[in-house]
Design an enzyme around this catalytic site. Structure first.
Site, mmCIF file in Angstrom:
data_model
loop_
_atom_site.group_PDB
_atom_site.id
_atom_site.type_symbol
_atom_site.label_atom_id
_atom_site.label_comp_id
_atom_site.label_asym_id
_atom_site.label_seq_id
_atom_site.Cartn_x
_atom_site.Cartn_y
_atom_site.Cartn_z
ATOM 1 N N ILE B 70 24.585 -30.551 40.362
ATOM 2 C CA ILE B 70 25.588 -30.170 39.380
ATOM 3 C C ILE B 70 25.367 -28.709 38.992
ATOM 4 O O ILE B 70 26.317 -27.949 38.853
ATOM 5 C CB ILE B 70 25.497 -31.073 38.118
ATOM 6 C CG1 ILE B 70 25.555 -32.564 38.504
ATOM 7 C CG2 ILE B 70 26.556 -30.703 37.094
ATOM 8 C CD1 ILE B 70 26.800 -33.020 39.199
ATOM 9 N N CYS B 129 14.776 -28.893 36.626
ATOM 10 C CA CYS B 129 16.046 -29.040 37.334
ATOM 11 C C CYS B 129 15.956 -28.309 38.662
ATOM 12 O O CYS B 129 15.783 -27.092 38.697
ATOM 13 C CB CYS B 129 17.206 -28.481 36.525
ATOM 14 S SG CYS B 129 18.746 -28.650 37.430
ATOM 15 N N ASN B 191 12.054 -36.186 36.882
ATOM 16 C CA ASN B 191 13.323 -35.624 37.296
ATOM 17 C C ASN B 191 13.499 -35.935 38.787
ATOM 18 O O ASN B 191 12.715 -36.681 39.365
ATOM 19 C CB ASN B 191 13.347 -34.114 37.036
ATOM 20 C CG ASN B 191 14.771 -33.634 36.714
ATOM 21 O OD1 ASN B 191 15.719 -34.020 37.377
ATOM 22 N ND2 ASN B 191 14.901 -32.803 35.705
ATOM 23 N N THR B 192 14.484 -35.355 39.396
ATOM 24 C CA THR B 192 14.809 -35.685 40.797
ATOM 25 C C THR B 192 13.919 -34.938 41.792
ATOM 26 O O THR B 192 13.374 -33.885 41.490
ATOM 27 C CB THR B 192 16.277 -35.326 41.078
ATOM 28 O OG1 THR B 192 16.484 -33.964 40.711
ATOM 29 C CG2 THR B 192 17.207 -36.199 40.273
ATOM 30 N N GLY B 216 17.712 -42.422 41.903
ATOM 31 C CA GLY B 216 18.042 -43.797 42.266
ATOM 32 C C GLY B 216 16.822 -44.574 42.739
ATOM 33 O O GLY B 216 15.718 -44.034 42.811
ATOM 34 N N GLY B 242 13.622 -43.039 36.812
ATOM 35 C CA GLY B 242 13.648 -42.863 38.264
ATOM 36 C C GLY B 242 13.959 -44.189 38.924
ATOM 37 O O GLY B 242 13.068 -44.967 39.213
ATOM 38 N N GLY B 264 19.435 -43.505 34.724
ATOM 39 C CA GLY B 264 20.329 -42.437 35.158
ATOM 40 C C GLY B 264 21.413 -42.934 36.095
ATOM 41 O O GLY B 264 22.457 -43.437 35.673
HETATM 42 C C1 LIG Z 1 24.319 -36.381 38.311
HETATM 43 C C2 LIG Z 1 22.991 -36.161 37.656
HETATM 44 C C3 LIG Z 1 22.863 -35.150 36.715
HETATM 45 C C4 LIG Z 1 21.641 -34.917 36.075
HETATM 46 N N1 LIG Z 1 21.548 -33.931 35.131
HETATM 47 C C5 LIG Z 1 20.371 -33.762 34.470
HETATM 48 C C6 LIG Z 1 20.255 -32.809 33.422
HETATM 49 O O1 LIG Z 1 21.211 -32.134 33.053
HETATM 50 N N2 LIG Z 1 19.046 -32.659 32.798
HETATM 51 C C7 LIG Z 1 17.967 -33.404 33.177
HETATM 52 O O2 LIG Z 1 16.892 -33.241 32.595
HETATM 53 N N3 LIG Z 1 18.045 -34.326 34.159
HETATM 54 C C8 LIG Z 1 19.221 -34.518 34.818
HETATM 55 N N4 LIG Z 1 19.291 -35.469 35.802
HETATM 56 C C9 LIG Z 1 18.105 -36.254 36.145
HETATM 57 C C10 LIG Z 1 18.112 -37.609 35.446
HETATM 58 O O3 LIG Z 1 18.100 -37.441 34.042
HETATM 59 C C11 LIG Z 1 16.911 -38.473 35.871
HETATM 60 O O4 LIG Z 1 15.721 -37.793 35.544
HETATM 61 C C12 LIG Z 1 16.897 -38.751 37.356
HETATM 62 O O5 LIG Z 1 18.206 -38.921 37.848
HETATM 63 C C13 LIG Z 1 16.049 -39.975 37.734
HETATM 64 O O6 LIG Z 1 16.538 -41.147 37.142
HETATM 65 P P1 LIG Z 1 17.544 -42.168 37.903
HETATM 66 O O7 LIG Z 1 16.947 -42.463 39.236
HETATM 67 O O8 LIG Z 1 17.647 -43.353 36.998
HETATM 68 O O9 LIG Z 1 18.859 -41.447 38.048
HETATM 69 C C14 LIG Z 1 20.511 -35.708 36.434
HETATM 70 C C15 LIG Z 1 20.657 -36.725 37.373
HETATM 71 C C16 LIG Z 1 21.861 -36.970 37.983
HETATM 72 C C17 LIG Z 1 21.964 -38.069 38.999
#
Ligand SMILES: Cc1cc2nc3c(=O)[nH]c(=O)nc-3n(C[C@H](O)[C@H](O)[C@H](O)COP(=O)(O)O)c2cc1C
Ligand SMILES: Cc1cc2nc3c(=O)[nH]c(=O)nc-3n(C[C@H](O)[C@H](O)[C@H](O)COP(=O)(O)OP(=O)(O)OC[C@H]3O[C@@H](n4cnc5c(N)ncnc54)[C@H](O)[C@@H]3O)c2cc1C
Ligand SMILES: Cc1cc2nc3c(=O)[nH]c(=O)nc-3n(C[C@H](O)[C@H](O)[C@H](O)COP(=O)(O)OP(=O)(O)OC[C@H]3O[C@@H](n4cnc5c(N)ncnc54)[C@H](O)[C@@H]3O)c2cc1C
Ligand SMILES: Cc1cc2nc3c(=O)[nH]c(=O)nc-3n(C[C@H](O)[C@H](O)[C@H](O)COP(=O)(O)O)c2cc1C
Ligand code: FES
Ligand code: FES
Lengths: 253, 303, 303, 253
Positions: B70, B129, B191-192, B216, B242, B264
């Site tokens: 994003i 990020c 985070n990712t 995911g 995560g 997320g």
């Molecule tokens: C579309 C998208 C946008 C995200 N934007 C942010 C963000 O702005 N700030 C942040 O700290 N993490 C952001 N993340 C990371 C998530 O908060 C989370 O740490 C990560 O996706 C792992 O969790 P999940 O597997 O449940 O998605 C984003 C993730 C996704 C998928």
């Protein structure tokens, strides 16, 4: 009100090469307008797939979607059968604002899987007494669908890229020769087509419907933005502010 | 059964909250359910000025996961404070603001601006990020920089600060220690992971930014491992995330050492993911012999 | 259609080979198909002495992936040279030996011992096994150590050396550069990411070693990203791996910049994975407009 | 010769609480011996699931497996239906070496999902004229299966942990009171049971069948090793050298 529903497929038939028409029950209190889409979950896939509403049957309380196999998700969707249930978010996005505009003769321009939402639009326009002329483009004859249904709405022209059916060429080739005064055009299709059409019809008023890869489909994730012509540093969300936009509102790229 | 958990600055009725960037500023999902059900809400990242973010496509689907780039699109911290956060005011759910930036000064500015708002309860400091050239990921992979930005933001803010760690490092414990030393009240992880998918037809990366962040269920084992390691080494509250999709996943994070969790990507597949997980949680805890959420935290370390 | 690829020391009839640790020393899968079909074979890691490896359970299933902590169990390099490699002699398929160790001396000893064998065509230097306390992973996350061990092994061996990189790093390009500088003939990437799964009933990690290496389709986006980045920065042959299940996956790795690929976890799900992928490859290449494997290599960088 | 086969499920029925019996066609030229297992792929799962051969019907050219729902994979397996096809590797592993040993009276000791392979074993023993005594342990009465079939082979005793059926207690409580001279025992079940049984019968000759989490199931990955009593630094592979071992050959832990 947008919601998530489990809907039992009422029918699922192939209507052209790789192209399927699926009829689903319209849940109570849900209104679907032309241009809106539904967001479909598929087993084994993280992300939902957006598919436009192609028709609504108020008597039968059903709505129709039409999709073409493009990748894994639409392939999976093609394998569902009547009776199975589908996890759908609906209604999603904006619609063609035909209730707020004054239109006498509408030009409909659809390309490929951009055609389906325009059928529902055309039907509603006709019900309102608007004259409808449709120009539909497909890759080849085997992929043409709903031609008769469009003909029932008004003059209809079909173009195929390979010339295997109708006019050989693009929708713009047909539009060029249309000598009819229109007051609005409505278009949906691949971006290159939309670029050509909006350029060709830049003096006309028109609405277009856009596609983009989506995350949430409801406006939370900023995956599906499109920059605004007025200020390219600003954007709108295709899933929530769109998919229908005023033709010159956005920058197509 | 008590689902409540206490974290610095946060009294949570349950440990489940949407993750930053996956819930906007709450409006959209409030159409699907009452946000009061949530333990807390982490809103989308705020930067000093409005950011447009990256070109599209910004997302792609992977096996049991997704990529996103994003690029921290957001209307800027001032607008967020004025126009977005007030919407969440009527709900009885604490709000955590996600603080992003390219420079220490920007982080501090965002934190200071958020300090003026009464609509939040804590900050999540996003030094991880991966999707912006100058978006903070260098802060997330260098312990010294992480320490500095944490220290400065702590100084600038009256709210507790949860530092969100990047998994793209060899030594997560070193990163955790660095920010804990600098005064972090808690950690948020993970985070990712940086990933890519190539479109075979177009012969180029699907994501316009080329790389994107992998989230995911695919990354859950990495999240669990990192939380477990940090919990073993440090005594600091952790918001875990995560790949959480189910109440059993939540319990796995609690056992690993998370005090609360964020959801997320699951929201995109199922907009009701959070309330459904919360509803399932008591039954799941009971099934595995726990009488409260608090009881399960860190219990995976005793076997 | 030509599937052949040329790599230092390796003339491959096709670019597909089983990955180290997922094919033993070839005997078992030779019951399922003729090993001549393979582009090459990478055999299980060899250490100086026989190793028992980790306690069991050693594997766990994750979403679109698996964890393993075998712990480099192997009969020791002498026995491998004498008793395992000769089995592969009759096949017309080059063999790549996987070199592991806890110290530079052990790596060198293994490389020297393998040097005496005529049954191999190249070495894969495994500086990235995350599953043993002293198993080389420190060599895989510190560029200086990586450089040293690569240099010493190159010195000790007459065979081309492919260094297998760990993905558990912030900067994969720095690692790739370090080993390239030290004389690596090629890279092999990626090894597994360190992960964990917790058994909710037993309240402890499923894998007895606690952590294990995550492999399978879950990690493919990370592998693709790392290969893409390294290819962009360096001109060195790459054997790519991480989650390959299909011929389309192979093409994605080629586009990212891999010159050949290895298939690991997929063998467990389908013992015929390698030959089936090889059989599908010409059709897949054709479908996406390629006339040979060579033509596809690195083509994802031009769009 | 080991191979991978797609087998059409001939029947799939529930025979006790959470416990299912599945009959599959026996492919040509495949021989399945008592103690061997098959390795089953399940959609949506990376790893296969090992399940023992519970019976072979040479007339009908079929074989039977029996499994209990334990986690996600066995849950998925329980949802397959007759007519659907299953991806199976077979035959896997070693077998009870009854052709090479001299046995007059065999004691069979099974616990839970360790019972199935012993049925096929017992049947073959009986065919060879061996006297068979069976001691079967289950968690509770609702989980008991195949009792009648074992009775048809010889004396059969059932114990349940909760006492809801048969003797209350463990198989070892029954074995303790068995005053019969046996020359071999054959056991399969959870590790704590095997430990108790091998300890209790340490003066007897016996074979046991083991379980471990598997990767490949064919001997390539070293996931499933068990240390040897003779030299704990050495190990054997349960999937290839086992699952059947001479009772004192391995260290159970
Ligand atoms: C579309 C998208 C946008 C995200 N934007 C942010 C963000 O702005 N700030 C942040 O700290 N993490 C952001 N993340 C990371 C998530 O908060 C989370 O740490 C990560 O996706 C792992 O969790 P999940 O597997 O449940 O998605 C984003 C993730 C996704 C998928
Ligand atoms: C508002 C809207 C309405 C649509 N209406 C229709 C319709 O009525 N009929 C129809 O056939 N198709 C329609 N599409 C396109 C349809 O969503 C895609 O063809 C579909 O998502 C492709 O999924 P896949 O899994 O088959 O392809 P893959 O390429 O395997 O999909 C991978 C990912 O990319 C996304 N993706 C790929 N192509 C598109 C695309 N063109 N638009 C959005 N996401 C994409 C998928 O959703 C998925 O997340 C519409 C798209 C949008 C945005
Ligand atoms: C040689 C052998 C023969 C077996 N025979 C039978 C039988 O006839 N009937 C029967 O019901 N069960 C049998 N089992 C046990 C059966 O394989 C497990 O119950 C099953 O794998 C559990 O899978 P799951 O997905 O339901 O559980 P999960 O816990 O969700 O599985 C997760 C992972 O752990 C593995 N796993 C979990 N428990 C076991 C276990 N006990 N043994 C091996 N792997 C395990 C799974 O295979 C999978 O890889 C046998 C096991 C072995 C090794
Ligand atoms: C069970 C198992 C054992 C492995 N053993 C080794 C090994 O001995 N040496 C090595 O370099 N890599 C080893 N690996 C890593 C693989 O070779 C490969 O790099 C990794 O699994 C990613 O590929 P995949 O996703 O196709 O499995 C092992 C992987 C697995 C799953
Ligand atoms: S898809 Fe999430 S904002 Fe449009
Ligand atoms: S499961 Fe792979 S060696 Fe036994």
């Amino acid at each position: 009100m947008i919601s998530k529903q489990m809907l039992n497929i009422e029918s699922h038939i192939k209507i052209a090469e790789d192209t399927f028409e699926v009829v689903l029950p319209l849940p109570d209190e849900i209104e679907l307008k032309p241009g809106q889409f539904v967001h479909i979950a598929l087993k084994g896939h993280m992300l939902r797939r957006p598919v436009s509403v192609a028709d609504v049957d108020k008597e039968a309380n059903t709505f129709t979607i039409i999709f073409k196999i493009f990748g894994e998700g639409t392939l999976a969707l093609s394998k569902y059968r009547a009776g199975e249930s589908l996890d759908v978010i609906l209604p999603c996005g904006s619609f063609y604002p035909i209730e707020n505009i004054n239109v006498n003769h509408a030009l409909i321009v659809g390309g490929g899987i951009g055609v389906p939402p325009l059928y529902y639009l055309g039907k509603q326009l006709k019900e309102k007494g608007v004259k409808v002329t449709s120009v539909l483009g497909f890759q080849s004859g085997s992929q043409v669908f709903y031609e008769d249904k469009f003909r029932a709405l008004g003059d209809t022209f079909v173009a195929t890229n390979d010339g295997s059916y109708g006019h050989k060429g693009f929708v713009t080739d047909i539009i060029k020769d249309l000598n009819k005064p229109i007051d609005y055009y409505f278009s949906c299709g691949p971006t290159p087509m939309l670029q050509a059409v909006t350029k060709q019809l830049e003096k006309e008023k028109g609405y277009i419907s856009l596609e983009e890869r989506m995350g949430c489909g409801v406006g939370t994730c900023y995956a599906c933005v499109i920059p605004l012509r007025e200020n390219p540093k600003q954007s709108k969300k295709i899933c929530k502010d769109g998919p229908v936009f005023y033709a010159n509102e956005v920058i197509l790229s | 059964m008590s689902l409540a958990v206490q974290l610095p600055g946060l009294e949570l009725k349950n440990p489940v909250m949407p993750a930053s960037g996956c819930f906007g500023f709450g409006k959209e999902y409030s159409q699907f359910y009452d946000l009061d059900k949530l333990g807390a809400i982490i809103v989308k990242a705020a930067t000093g000025e409005a950011r447009y973010g990256n070109p599209t496509p910004r997302v792609a689907e992977t096996e049991s996961g997704m990529l996103n780039a994003i690029g921290l699109q957001n209307p800027g911290v001032e607008t967020i404070v004025k126009e977005e956060l007030p919407f969440l005011r009527p709900f009885h759910t604490p709000v955590i603001a996600n603080v992003a930036g390219s420079t220490v000064e920007e982080y501090v500015y965002v934190a200071k601006t958020l300090n003026k708002s009464d609509d939040i309860s804590a900050l999540e400091l996003n030094i991880s990020c991966p999707n912006v050239k100058e978006g903070g990921v260098q802060f997330g992979t260098d312990p010294e920089l992480a320490k500095e930005v944490t220290y400065k933001v702590k100084e600038a803010s009256d709210y507790p600060v949860y530092v969100k760690l990047s998994p793209n490092v060899s030594n997560i414990t070193a990163m955790a220690k660095a920010v804990a030393d600098a005064g972090a009240d808690g950690l948020s992880m993970i985070n990712t992971l940086t990933g890519m998918q190539i479109n075979l037809k177009q012969r180029k990366p699907i994501i316009a930014n080329q790389t994107g962040g992998l989230s995911g269920p695919a990354i859950k084992p990495i999240a669990i491992r990192m939380i477990y390691e940090v919990k073993q080494a440090l005594d600091i509250p952790i918001i875990g995330m995560g790949g959480i999709m189910t109440a059993e996943d939540v319990l796995e994070f609690l056992l690993a050492g998370a005090n609360a969790v964020a959801v997320g990507t699951a929201n995109f597949q199922n907009p009701l993911a959070c309330p459904e997980i919360i509803q399932q949680l008591p039954e799941t805890l009971k099934k595995y012999g726990f009488r409260s959420v608090e009881e399960a935290i860190g219990k995976g370390h005793e076997g």
